[in-house]
Design a protein around this motif. Structure first.
Motif, short mmCIF file in Angstrom:
data_model
loop_
_atom_site.label_atom_id
_atom_site.label_comp_id
_atom_site.label_asym_id
_atom_site.label_seq_id
_atom_site.Cartn_x
_atom_site.Cartn_y
_atom_site.Cartn_z
N ASN A 129 1.46 -21.63 10.96
CA ASN A 129 0.05 -21.20 10.88
C ASN A 129 -0.88 -22.41 10.76
N PHE A 138 5.24 -14.44 16.79
CA PHE A 138 4.62 -14.07 18.06
C PHE A 138 5.05 -12.64 18.42
N ARG A 209 -1.59 -14.98 20.08
CA ARG A 209 -0.42 -14.61 19.27
C ARG A 209 0.66 -13.95 20.10
#
Length: 296
Positions: A129, A138, A209
């Motif tokens: 992060n 993911f 993401r």
């Protein structure tokens, strides 16, 4: 750190997808960037890594399941944003056997097939992060449908087979990957037993993401024991982008539209369990040194 079975399997994938493996160099995994080393230390202590290792023990301790479950991992920076990714390839191997008195062990791939071609391939992907304190997962998405994969009975890329050289399109970085597995089909031809195998080519790309996966090609064939050795034979290939089909050896080799390049060198789960920082550092060294293979 990559064991012989994994190297052999990836070599098969590499040949099928026209990937050029670099010559391995033995070197120490030295990381001089304190920020990178801090990320590797964090990944080594993250619960996601421990959970993955615990799952291997749980899956392999079930006496009712006659399977072998194993995991490989790789440290990358696919989107070149300075935050490392941790990629897992999960493989389930099912012994190839013929039940009953007619079984002839000299005619079947058995253990060799089980070691080289998993029945199921799955995986997971994480990224450090922004504040460098934990791993964030993911969502692995089919680029065509924007749905999570895999589907029931579908395919899944080996996320530790990533080719180091991406295709760069503006700010997009697209990587090639592959996967080989047995289909579970069995064919008897005379005195031989053939087992169905498939090798697939993919591209991978990070967007936000999501880890986008595109399946770009597929080759199918069979594996059979000959002279005590497992011999895979591919008979048909299809370019899933153009729809063109080829008999093996006919037409252009698949996937040449993306530059050839070396593959990352994944680390086996036992290396991660023994010394996670060393194994992760070795994988990152492979990422930054053109697929250099290291020994712990």
């Amino acid at each position: 750190m990559m064991n012989t079975v994994k190297k052999t399997m990836l070599s098969v994938c590499a040949a099928l997808t026209a990937l050029a493996l670099g010559v391995p160099t033995h070197a120490a995994a030295e990381i001089f960037d304190p920020a990178i080393q801090a990320q590797i230390d964090m990944i080594a202590a993250d619960p996601a890594l421990r959970a993955e290792l615990n799952t291997v023990h749980i899956r392999n301790s079930n006496p009712k399941e006659d399977i072998t479950y194993q995991v490989y991992a790789a440290v990358t920076d696919l989107d070149a944003d300075g935050r490392l990714e941790l990629l897992f390839c999960r493989q389930t191997f099912v012994p190839a056997r013929t039940a009953g008195p007619e079984r002839n062990p000299d005619l079947e791939p058995r253990e060799e097939l089980s070691k080289l071609f998993p029945r199921h391939v799955h995986g997971a992907a994480y990224e450090v992060n922004e504040d460098g304190t934990r791993l964030m997962p993911f969502t692995i998405v089919d680029a065509a449908t924007h749905k999570s994969i895999p589907y029931a009975g579908g395919s899944f890329p080996d996320l530790t087979s990533v080719q180091l050289t991406p295709r760069i399109d503006g700010d997009r970085r697209v990587y090639r990957a592959s996967s080989s597995r047995t289909t579970g089909e069995k064919m008897v031809e005379g005195d031989s037993v053939r087992y169905g195998i498939v090798s697939e080519g993919y591209t991978l790309e990070i967007q936000g993401r999501d880890l986008l996966v595109s399946r770009i090609g597929m080759s199918t064939g069979t594996a059979v024991m000959q002279g005590g050795f497992l011999v895979p034979t591919y008979t048909r290939s299809k370019n899933l982008v153009t729809g063109a089909e080829y008999a093996w050896g006919d037409g252009p080799f698949l996937f040449r539209s993306i530059e050839d390049g070396s593959l990352i060198d994944p680390v086996f789960w036992t290396d991660l369990e023994r010394n996670p920082r060393e194994a992760l550092a070795a994988s990152y060294y492979s990422w930054t040194h053109s697929g250099t293979m290291l020994r712990g």
